[in-house]
Design a protein around this motif. Sequence first.
Motif, short mmCIF file in Angstrom:
data_model
loop_
_atom_site.label_atom_id
_atom_site.label_comp_id
_atom_site.label_asym_id
_atom_site.label_seq_id
_atom_site.Cartn_x
_atom_site.Cartn_y
_atom_site.Cartn_z
N LYS A 29 0.83 -1.27 0.01
CA LYS A 29 0.02 0.10 -0.05
C LYS A 29 0.70 1.33 0.09
N LYS A 30 2.06 1.10 0.80
CA LYS A 30 2.97 2.12 0.60
C LYS A 30 3.42 2.50 -0.75
N LEU A 31 4.01 1.40 -1.05
CA LEU A 31 4.38 1.36 -2.54
C LEU A 31 3.50 2.01 -3.55
N ALA A 32 2.35 1.59 -3.41
CA ALA A 32 1.38 1.90 -4.37
C ALA A 32 1.38 3.47 -4.26
N ARG A 33 1.74 4.14 -3.14
CA ARG A 33 1.23 5.47 -2.90
C ARG A 33 2.43 6.32 -3.26
N GLY A 34 3.53 5.62 -3.72
CA GLY A 34 4.67 6.33 -4.19
C GLY A 34 6.10 5.95 -3.48
N SER A 35 5.90 5.56 -2.38
CA SER A 35 7.10 5.01 -1.83
C SER A 35 8.03 4.18 -2.52
N GLN A 36 9.16 3.73 -2.08
CA GLN A 36 9.80 2.83 -3.14
C GLN A 36 10.96 1.86 -1.87
N PRO A 37 10.88 0.93 -2.14
CA PRO A 37 12.08 0.15 -1.44
C PRO A 37 13.43 0.76 -1.25
N GLN A 38 14.10 0.57 -0.05
CA GLN A 38 15.15 1.03 0.25
C GLN A 38 16.18 0.65 -0.85
N LYS A 39 16.20 -0.57 -1.29
CA LYS A 39 17.28 -0.77 -2.34
C LYS A 39 16.94 0.05 -3.69
N VAL A 40 15.76 0.21 -4.10
CA VAL A 40 15.68 1.40 -5.10
C VAL A 40 16.10 2.55 -4.84
N ARG A 41 15.71 3.13 -3.64
CA ARG A 41 16.15 4.49 -3.50
C ARG A 41 17.68 4.67 -3.26
N ASP A 42 18.30 3.70 -2.74
CA ASP A 42 19.75 3.60 -2.68
C ASP A 42 20.47 3.40 -4.00
N PHE A 43 19.79 2.69 -4.88
CA PHE A 43 20.41 2.60 -6.37
C PHE A 43 20.34 3.80 -6.92
N ALA A 44 19.26 4.57 -6.82
CA ALA A 44 18.92 5.90 -7.54
C ALA A 44 19.84 6.90 -6.97
N LYS A 45 20.15 7.17 -5.83
CA LYS A 45 21.15 8.17 -5.00
C LYS A 45 22.70 7.64 -5.57
N ALA A 46 22.97 6.36 -5.56
CA ALA A 46 24.27 5.92 -6.07
C ALA A 46 24.57 6.21 -7.45
N PHE A 47 23.65 6.18 -8.18
CA PHE A 47 23.62 6.38 -9.88
C PHE A 47 23.67 8.01 -9.76
N GLY A 48 22.96 8.67 -9.13
CA GLY A 48 22.85 10.05 -9.14
C GLY A 48 24.19 10.72 -8.71
N TRP A 49 25.00 10.10 -7.94
CA TRP A 49 26.15 10.52 -7.46
C TRP A 49 27.15 10.33 -8.37
#
Length: 127
Positions: A29-49
């Motif tokens: 339910k949280k993911l459906a509202r726009g939250s993301q799993p920690q590993k997805v957020r971590d990947f996005a940050k790593a890629f961005g940096w």
Amino acid sequence: MSATTCRICGLLYVPSLKEDRQTHAVIHKKLARGSQPQKVRDFAKAFGWAVAFNDGGLDRMKSQHDPELGKLVVAFSWWSRAISNGAPEKDFDSYMEAHLAFADSLVSGIGERAARAAIKKWEQYAG
């Protein structure tokens, strides 16, 4: 009792246990509202940096991350766009399953036509 890991949220749970099913549903339910799993957020940050610093980080990332995570990040990106364009939150599970199967087909080159047909119902939310 056999435990399984959800491909979408990463939770290791026993589907036959009511408490595990409830926990899993709350996460989705949280993911459906726009939250993301920690590993997805971590990947996005790593890629961005890695892009921001432009110091070879992208090459290092290739060996540090599972290709399955890459497909998951793309599927969450598609979901983010879809919910911002009005996709119903109740579609989250079926949307993600269909879009992960589509990502699988693109990477493998197998079954793309069927996978593309399976995601067609959400085409209006692609923006």
